[in-house]
Design an enzyme around this catalytic site. Structure first.
Site, mmCIF file in Angstrom:
data_model
loop_
_atom_site.group_PDB
_atom_site.id
_atom_site.type_symbol
_atom_site.label_atom_id
_atom_site.label_comp_id
_atom_site.label_asym_id
_atom_site.label_seq_id
_atom_site.Cartn_x
_atom_site.Cartn_y
_atom_site.Cartn_z
ATOM 1 N N SER A 77 0.833 -1.203 0.000
ATOM 2 C CA SER A 77 0.000 0.000 0.000
ATOM 3 C C SER A 77 0.869 1.254 0.000
ATOM 4 O O SER A 77 1.588 1.514 -0.959
ATOM 5 C CB SER A 77 -0.949 -0.041 1.199
ATOM 6 N N ASP A 116 -0.517 -4.340 -3.436
ATOM 7 C CA ASP A 116 -1.581 -3.331 -3.362
ATOM 8 C C ASP A 116 -1.016 -1.910 -3.388
ATOM 9 O O ASP A 116 -1.259 -1.095 -2.485
ATOM 10 C CB ASP A 116 -2.442 -3.537 -2.113
ATOM 11 N N HIS A 134 -7.788 -6.001 1.015
ATOM 12 C CA HIS A 134 -6.549 -5.272 1.303
ATOM 13 C C HIS A 134 -5.869 -5.844 2.543
ATOM 14 O O HIS A 134 -4.650 -5.943 2.616
ATOM 15 C CB HIS A 134 -6.883 -3.796 1.506
#
Length: 504
Positions: free
Chosen positions: A260, A310, A386
């Site tokens: 992320s 991600d 996620h």
């Protein structure tokens, strides 16, 4: 005893999938003992240390206790996570039940265990640096990085002090106040001038920390004496176990990975180092500008393996770093192209169309490149969230299933690890074999197989629920999605919105 274990309500991690036991040490080093490749940014002026946890293959007879997943001071960490989550709906109920259980979750590592002698051809273990996302910490991806360590990789997991963790602590033994706190900085997730500026500042800290940690690893490998202020009176961390045992001097040897915001951090780090500002204007806009004489310059090469989990696109869309966006990932400066570049999305991020297109643009080979140059490896596992790429998915599968519809969290992480390991193998990194059980081959047990070509195959249904993607945009195709998933490991208001939508 198996049924008694099932009655234990405390969440627990599965065993690591590799053949080696995993040791770990907690490290925090004063900045004054390290050499930063880039000048200290003003936003980091009050950060006197850098902190990270090292996961590594350890001796098979190691029996040291594991580390607490929630580190000390546990009460403050749990309180910070509750504030971060903005407990509501299912989450408020969740946090009303499990805080006491969280105290007892243990990472299945052996703290301060002896390093296993490297069995690689150069007698040194490969090294990876892994950057956490929003809401993360040095512990919150322990199952993923521990699994990599169990296959023979020394993984360095920074604890970023940029305000992206719910809380982090700085040990300052020279000051009257022994511990300082860095609180979570709440920044909006929608693009604006203020948001870009705030994320730029966080990236300035993150990249500066990675540069310092790289220098720390070089010094540790060189057996240079460093102060470890993370040590407690009851624990003695012997960093000399890594002396002359880490492959960190060969250009391109260190791998970089992140999740992320951590994936965005890795993109900006490797590109900032590899390309460096070529003009005064670019230099003024650089969030990280390493000296051409720094050791990190020689480390980042087109052969540097990079794994992006991600990838969150917003931080790298900042106008400040527009000059950097025009450059492709460093791997495309080689005829081998994207063979060492891996991007794995959760299904949630795959369905987040704007971020998917941003991810494709970041990892795609240049449009004017030789068509024979390979592009990146890019996949997503079906029914993954996620959170599936963090510890949260394997510790609390019922939460991710109820709220996000995620399934098989342990298997999803194994798919991630299999892909990372095979990219490393294809890049010439010596790692342990993948077990036949992890390969999901029927009819054999206990055997091991070196190659895992299926996990990187572009053939449909080569691996169940593992979808290969290309980097070509799909003009005119609109994918039906809900609101974009949060960039955080767990973000309270977004989870609340998603839960509310699921109740409609």
């Amino acid at each position: 005893m198996g049924w008694l274990g099932q009655l234990n309500p405390t969440p627990a991690f599965p065993q690591y999938s590799g053949p080696y036991k995993v040791g770990s040490v907690d490290v925090e080093i004063p900045v004054s003992e390290l050499q930063s490749p880039s000048p200290t940014p003003s936003v980091a002026a009050d950060l006197p240390t850098v902190a990270f946890r090292i996961f590594y293959p350890c001796q098979p007879d190691s029996h040291q206790k594991g580390a607490r997943w929630i580190p000390s001071p546990q009460r403050e960490y749990i309180s910070a996570y509750a504030r971060f989550l903005g407990a509501n709906n299912y989450l408020s109920h969740f946090f009303s039940l499990v805080p006491q259980l969280l105290y007892y979750i243990s990472i299945p590592i052996h703290e301060n265990a002896r390093l296993l002698e490297p069995n690689t051809s150069n007698a040194k273990w490969p090294v990876m640096m892994f950057s956490h996302g929003l809401g993360g910490s040095r512990n919150s991806y322990s199952h993923a990085v521990g699994s990599l360590a169990s296959h023979g990789i020394v993984v360095v997991a920074p604890d970023h002090r940029d305000g992206s963790s719910p809380i982090s602590f700085i040990h300052t033994p020279s000051e009257k106040e022994k511990i300082r706190r860095v609180e979570y900085k709440k920044v909006a997730h929608k693009a604006s001038t203020e948001v870009y500026e705030a994320r730029d500042d966080q990236l300035r800290i993150r990249l500066w920390e990675l540069g310092l940690i790289h220098d720390a690893i070089l010094k540790i490998e060189g057996n240079k004496a460093l102060s470890n202020v993370a040590e407690s009176p009851k624990k003695h961390t012997d960093l000399s176990i890594f002396a002359q045992k880490l492959n960190v001097h060969q250009p391109g040897a260190i791998s970089f990975a992140g999740h992320s915001f951590g994936a965005a951090t890795v993109v900006q780090f490797v590109k900032s180092v590899f390309y460096r500002p070529s003009s005064e204007k670019d230099s003024n806009n650089a969030i990280f500008n390493p000296s051409k004489f720094s050791s990190i310059i020689n480390q980042i090469t087109p052969s540097t393996p990079v794994a992006l989990l991600d990838l969150w696109g917003l931080p790298i869309q900042s106008p400040t770093t527009t000059w950097l966006r025009k450059y492709p990932m460093p791997c495309y400066n080689s005829p081998d192209g994207g063979h060492n570049l891996l991007a794995i999305l959760s299904e949630a991020f795959y369905k987040w169309s704007p971020n998917l297109q941003e991810t494709k643009q970041v990892v795609a080979k240049p449009s004017n490149s030789n068509p024979d140059i390979p592009g990146p490896h890019i996949f997503y596992p079906i029914a993954s969230a996620h959170l599936s790429q963090s510890d949260f998915g394997v510790l609390f599968p019922w939460v991710t299933t109820k709220v996000f519809g995620a399934k098989e969290p342990e298997r999803v992480l194994k798919l991630n690890i299999r892909a990372i390991l095979q990219v490393l193998r294809n890049s010439g990194v010596e790692v342990a074999d993948t077990s036949v059980e992890d390969l999901e081959l029927e009819g054999t047990t206990g055997a091991r197989s070196v190659q895992d070509d299926r996990i990187l195959s572009r053939k449909k249904d080569s691996v169940r629920g593992w979808i290969t993607l290309n980097t070509d945009p799909a003009p005119g195709v609109t994918r039906k999605t809900s609101k974009g998933p949060s960039d955080a490991v767990m973000e309270g208001e977004v989870l609340g919105e998603m839960v509310h939508e699921s109740e409609r």
